[in-house]
Design a protein around this motif. Sequence first.
Motif, PDB file in Angstrom:
ATOM      1  N   LEU A  26       0.841  -1.197   0.000  1.00  0.00           N
ATOM      2  CA  LEU A  26       0.000   0.000   0.000  1.00  0.00           C
ATOM      3  C   LEU A  26       0.875   1.246   0.000  1.00  0.00           C
ATOM      4  O   LEU A  26       2.091   1.158   0.206  1.00  0.00           O
ATOM      5  N   THR A  27       0.254   2.389  -0.218  1.00  0.00           N
ATOM      6  CA  THR A  27       1.012   3.634  -0.124  1.00  0.00           C
ATOM      7  C   THR A  27       0.532   4.404   1.107  1.00  0.00           C
ATOM      8  O   THR A  27      -0.561   4.159   1.612  1.00  0.00           O
ATOM      9  N   GLU A  28       1.371   5.336   1.545  1.00  0.00           N
ATOM     10  CA  GLU A  28       1.029   6.055   2.770  1.00  0.00           C
ATOM     11  C   GLU A  28       0.824   7.533   2.492  1.00  0.00           C
ATOM     12  O   GLU A  28       1.346   8.075   1.535  1.00  0.00           O
ATOM     13  N   HIS A  29       0.047   8.174   3.356  1.00  0.00           N
ATOM     14  CA  HIS A  29      -0.058   9.629   3.367  1.00  0.00           C
ATOM     15  C   HIS A  29       0.193  10.045   4.796  1.00  0.00           C
ATOM     16  O   HIS A  29      -0.556   9.677   5.696  1.00  0.00           O
ATOM     17  N   VAL A  30       1.241  10.802   4.986  1.00  0.00           N
ATOM     18  CA  VAL A  30       1.563  11.241   6.348  1.00  0.00           C
ATOM     19  C   VAL A  30       1.033  12.664   6.505  1.00  0.00           C
ATOM     20  O   VAL A  30       1.357  13.532   5.705  1.00  0.00           O
ATOM     21  N   SER A  31       0.176  12.881   7.465  1.00  0.00           N
ATOM     22  CA  SER A  31      -0.280  14.256   7.679  1.00  0.00           C
ATOM     23  C   SER A  31       0.053  14.655   9.106  1.00  0.00           C
ATOM     24  O   SER A  31      -0.297  13.986  10.068  1.00  0.00           O
ATOM     25  N   ARG A  32       0.756  15.762   9.194  1.00  0.00           N
ATOM     26  CA  ARG A  32       1.233  16.239  10.493  1.00  0.00           C
ATOM     27  C   ARG A  32       0.345  17.359  10.985  1.00  0.00           C
ATOM     28  O   ARG A  32       0.331  18.436  10.409  1.00  0.00           O
ATOM     29  N   GLY A  33      -0.399  17.080  12.027  1.00  0.00           N
ATOM     30  CA  GLY A  33      -1.246  18.117  12.619  1.00  0.00           C
ATOM     31  C   GLY A  33      -0.481  18.789  13.738  1.00  0.00           C
ATOM     32  O   GLY A  33       0.650  18.391  14.044  1.00  0.00           O
ATOM     33  N   SER A  34      -1.108  19.780  14.358  1.00  0.00           N
ATOM     34  CA  SER A  34      -0.403  20.472  15.432  1.00  0.00           C
ATOM     35  C   SER A  34      -0.274  19.564  16.655  1.00  0.00           C
ATOM     36  O   SER A  34       0.655  19.687  17.437  1.00  0.00           O
ATOM     37  N   GLU A  35      -1.202  18.609  16.809  1.00  0.00           N
ATOM     38  CA  GLU A  35      -1.154  17.746  17.992  1.00  0.00           C
ATOM     39  C   GLU A  35      -0.668  16.335  17.671  1.00  0.00           C
ATOM     40  O   GLU A  35       0.013  15.712  18.462  1.00  0.00           O
ATOM     41  N   ARG A  36      -1.054  15.820  16.528  1.00  0.00           N
ATOM     42  CA  ARG A  36      -0.799  14.419  16.207  1.00  0.00           C
ATOM     43  C   ARG A  36      -0.370  14.264  14.763  1.00  0.00           C
ATOM     44  O   ARG A  36      -0.784  15.034  13.905  1.00  0.00           O
ATOM     45  N   THR A  37       0.422  13.223  14.528  1.00  0.00           N
ATOM     46  CA  THR A  37       0.703  12.837  13.146  1.00  0.00           C
ATOM     47  C   THR A  37      -0.182  11.640  12.847  1.00  0.00           C
ATOM     48  O   THR A  37      -0.264  10.696  13.645  1.00  0.00           O
ATOM     49  N   ILE A  38      -0.872  11.710  11.723  1.00  0.00           N
ATOM     50  CA  ILE A  38      -1.755  10.618  11.336  1.00  0.00           C
ATOM     51  C   ILE A  38      -1.254  10.068  10.005  1.00  0.00           C
ATOM     52  O   ILE A  38      -0.961  10.827   9.076  1.00  0.00           O
ATOM     53  N   VAL A  39      -1.116   8.744   9.951  1.00  0.00           N
ATOM     54  CA  VAL A  39      -0.666   8.121   8.718  1.00  0.00           C
ATOM     55  C   VAL A  39      -1.844   7.365   8.124  1.00  0.00           C
ATOM     56  O   VAL A  39      -2.467   6.544   8.800  1.00  0.00           O
ATOM     57  N   GLY A  40      -2.148   7.669   6.877  1.00  0.00           N
ATOM     58  CA  GLY A  40      -3.218   6.947   6.198  1.00  0.00           C
ATOM     59  C   GLY A  40      -2.595   5.899   5.291  1.00  0.00           C
ATOM     60  O   GLY A  40      -1.606   6.175   4.603  1.00  0.00           O
ATOM     61  N   ALA A  41      -3.144   4.705   5.321  1.00  0.00           N
ATOM     62  CA  ALA A  41      -2.676   3.659   4.397  1.00  0.00           C
ATOM     63  C   ALA A  41      -3.672   3.630   3.248  1.00  0.00           C
ATOM     64  O   ALA A  41      -4.861   3.397   3.457  1.00  0.00           O
ATOM     65  N   ILE A  42      -3.197   3.907   2.054  1.00  0.00           N
ATOM     66  CA  ILE A  42      -4.094   4.064   0.918  1.00  0.00           C
ATOM     67  C   ILE A  42      -3.976   2.844   0.003  1.00  0.00           C
ATOM     68  O   ILE A  42      -2.873   2.452  -0.378  1.00  0.00           O
ATOM     69  N   GLY A  43      -5.097   2.280  -0.314  1.00  0.00           N
ATOM     70  CA  GLY A  43      -5.107   1.105  -1.194  1.00  0.00           C
ATOM     71  C   GLY A  43      -6.010   0.040  -0.600  1.00  0.00           C
ATOM     72  O   GLY A  43      -6.817   0.313   0.279  1.00  0.00           O
ATOM     73  N   ASP A  44      -5.873  -1.171  -1.112  1.00  0.00           N
ATOM     74  CA  ASP A  44      -6.687  -2.285  -0.624  1.00  0.00           C
ATOM     75  C   ASP A  44      -6.182  -2.678   0.759  1.00  0.00           C
ATOM     76  O   ASP A  44      -5.048  -3.146   0.912  1.00  0.00           O
ATOM     77  N   GLU A  45      -7.027  -2.465   1.770  1.00  0.00           N
ATOM     78  CA  GLU A  45      -6.572  -2.629   3.162  1.00  0.00           C
ATOM     79  C   GLU A  45      -6.568  -4.072   3.656  1.00  0.00           C
ATOM     80  O   GLU A  45      -6.208  -4.323   4.790  1.00  0.00           O
ATOM     81  N   ILE A 225      -7.205  17.532   0.249  1.00  0.00           N
ATOM     82  CA  ILE A 225      -6.288  18.506   0.869  1.00  0.00           C
ATOM     83  C   ILE A 225      -5.489  17.809   1.976  1.00  0.00           C
ATOM     84  O   ILE A 225      -4.271  17.945   2.065  1.00  0.00           O
ATOM     85  N   ALA A 226      -6.193  17.029   2.788  1.00  0.00           N
ATOM     86  CA  ALA A 226      -5.522  16.324   3.891  1.00  0.00           C
ATOM     87  C   ALA A 226      -4.515  15.309   3.356  1.00  0.00           C
ATOM     88  O   ALA A 226      -3.427  15.151   3.915  1.00  0.00           O
ATOM     89  N   ALA A 227      -4.866  14.648   2.262  1.00  0.00           N
ATOM     90  CA  ALA A 227      -3.975  13.615   1.704  1.00  0.00           C
ATOM     91  C   ALA A 227      -2.666  14.225   1.221  1.00  0.00           C
ATOM     92  O   ALA A 227      -1.634  13.558   1.175  1.00  0.00           O
ATOM     93  N   GLY A 228      -2.688  15.503   0.872  1.00  0.00           N
ATOM     94  CA  GLY A 228      -1.450  16.177   0.466  1.00  0.00           C
ATOM     95  C   GLY A 228      -0.604  16.571   1.657  1.00  0.00           C
ATOM     96  O   GLY A 228       0.527  17.025   1.505  1.00  0.00           O
ATOM     97  N   GLY A 229      -1.131  16.423   2.868  1.00  0.00           N
ATOM     98  CA  GLY A 229      -0.341  16.728   4.066  1.00  0.00           C
ATOM     99  C   GLY A 229      -0.809  17.973   4.792  1.00  0.00           C
ATOM    100  O   GLY A 229      -0.261  18.326   5.825  1.00  0.00           O
ATOM    101  N   ASN A 230      -1.806  18.663   4.256  1.00  0.00           N
ATOM    102  CA  ASN A 230      -2.297  19.867   4.934  1.00  0.00           C
ATOM    103  C   ASN A 230      -3.561  19.529   5.733  1.00  0.00           C
ATOM    104  O   ASN A 230      -4.603  19.224   5.164  1.00  0.00           O
ATOM    105  N   ASN A 231      -3.428  19.589   7.040  1.00  0.00           N
ATOM    106  CA  ASN A 231      -4.561  19.266   7.920  1.00  0.00           C
ATOM    107  C   ASN A 231      -5.336  20.485   8.367  1.00  0.00           C
ATOM    108  O   ASN A 231      -6.288  20.362   9.136  1.00  0.00           O
TER     109      ASN A 231
END
Length: 338
Positions: A26-45, A225-231
Amino acid sequence: MIIVMSPESTQSELDAVVSKIRASGLTEHVSRGSERTIVGAIGDERPLNEQSFEQMAGVERAIHIVKPYKLVAREGHPAGSVIDIRGIKLGGKQVQVIAGPCSVETQEQMHLAAAGVHAAGCKMMRGGAFKPRTSPYAFQGLGVQGLEFFQAAAREYNMPIVTELMDVRMLDTFLEHDVDVIQIGARNMQNFDLLKEVGRVNKPVILKRGLSATISEWLMAAEYIAAGGNNNIILCERGIRTFETAYRNVLDVTAIPVLKKETHLPVLVDPSHAGGKAWMVPALARAAVAAGADGLLVEMHPNPCDAWCDADQALTPQELNDLVASLRLIAQAVGREL
Ligand code: PEP
Ligand code: MN
């Protein structure tokens, strides 16, 4: 699946999570928020397993989200996100009223507007320099000169500015002019290339609801927008098209609790473009705050009769002042502050 990293997690722990996602094909999307970093796994889960991620160092939770929008889903951030706009918080306890003219016209008009917005107790200002007009012969906005007039006026009161970006080619100009909040208008809600570009910058984005967009389409647009890293995303309900012709659009108040359940993003309401008439704005604004909106986007002009755009729906500075005062009571009644 989304993997919520704990606030103390390190870069190498994050790298390990990313490697595991990639190893599963799968591919990942890392989004860094002010409090937490959330990683999304994109593709067939299917190959992913929550527990195997939760056992990893630095991981707080792994959540399987079946919905097509993952990073903006409430599940990843149950507390709701708070967007920081030069120290002003959107999404917290305080209800924010962002006010200003539909479009930037002259330096004098912007000075008067800024004075009115500030006097009403609002902390942020709106104004369009690039206008999406139905007719190509209507005033299209002052462009870059409008950004300059806007900044000169808003800076006098140290107010962050909100202005619409219509074309990806203007993004660098917006950054050079220190635009604090980029507005994506209703007509561009599904302009996916524009969404991807604002996803790459670290500026708050107000994403208005498309003229006939469903909530799911709107949240998927936010996900771009979030998938590009902007939360730093704020949604704005501005009325939807229906069969009714007695007013410009129907303010979808129902969307407010639904969004609050579905997403952690703050929700604004624009009562001006919903009703299309100044006299409707106070009632719609009060309904929005009562229903749980985090703020309002309101059109106000120093002299509405002379407005170059959306004259019918602009409040006077005095009307804005009175509106904010009446909203304070509503905010208190629902446990908020204004
Ligand atoms: C605006 O806020 O100036 C505007 C054009 O609104 P919308 O995109 O909601 O029509
Ligand atoms: Mn307008």
